[in-house]
Write an enzyme that holds these catalytic residues in place. Sequence first.
Site, PDB file in Angstrom:
ATOM      1  CB  ILE A 270      38.578  41.330  46.404  1.00 52.81           C
ATOM      2  CG1 ILE A 270      38.964  42.814  46.471  1.00 52.81           C
ATOM      3  CG2 ILE A 270      38.026  40.970  45.024  1.00 52.81           C
ATOM      4  CD1 ILE A 270      40.133  43.182  45.590  1.00 52.81           C
ATOM      5  CE1 TYR A 271      34.319  37.067  51.704  1.00 56.93           C
ATOM      6  CE2 TYR A 271      34.130  39.437  51.427  1.00 56.93           C
ATOM      7  CZ  TYR A 271      34.264  38.331  52.243  1.00 56.93           C
ATOM      8  OH  TYR A 271      34.347  38.489  53.599  1.00 56.93           O
ATOM      9  CG  PHE A 272      37.905  35.814  43.959  1.00 59.37           C
ATOM     10  CD1 PHE A 272      38.099  36.189  42.640  1.00 59.37           C
ATOM     11  CD2 PHE A 272      38.579  36.494  44.954  1.00 59.37           C
ATOM     12  CE1 PHE A 272      38.962  37.231  42.327  1.00 59.37           C
ATOM     13  CE2 PHE A 272      39.443  37.534  44.655  1.00 59.37           C
ATOM     14  CZ  PHE A 272      39.642  37.904  43.344  1.00 59.37           C
TER      15      PHE A 272
ATOM     16  CB  VAL B 113      31.517  37.708  44.405  1.00 57.00           C
ATOM     17  CG1 VAL B 113      30.098  37.966  44.888  1.00 57.00           C
ATOM     18  CG2 VAL B 113      31.670  36.266  43.950  1.00 57.00           C
TER      19      VAL B 113
END
Length: 180
Positions: free
Chosen positions: A36-38, A106
Amino acid sequence: MIEVEVKARIDSFEDIEKRLNELGALKTKKEFQEDIYFNSPVVDFAKTDEALRIRTTIKEGNERIFITYKGPKIDKKSKTRKEIEMGIDDSEKCAGIFEAIGFERVRAVRKNRQYFSYENFEISLDDVEGLDPYMEIEIALEDGSDYSDAQNSIFELFSKLGIEDGFERTSYLELLENIY
């Protein structure tokens, strides 16, 4: 740590796995990964070429969770960059903290990854949801180390495996963002 990494699109997992076996590489593990990208509230990681993610891995029913920061790529030929990683206990609580201080979620990237070991290389065959097959070869070095020899040896290994093109400096996140 400096992660010297090169990624290439491949035609088939079966063909590459056969070549790896012929070379003497050992399959070390297979796992599912969800990243899980931020994005930062201060700088746009897409513009600064940085990454912050929470990775959950599942191998043989065991789950492990990590936070990883990846600095900008430091050359034009590979995905070599500084990487900082630490284990955590709860991905949703961590995501909640990130979001509470202004980070934006994101996208999630999901893949099944097979790992191989050969000499000082870690090799992975990546079946990423929504993408063609890819292979990554990496060598981990201490901060401040000269990475050019490691990078050259990675390209030599790709050549031994019959891969001369299809190299990609773009992350899986960026590849998926460009498609969808």
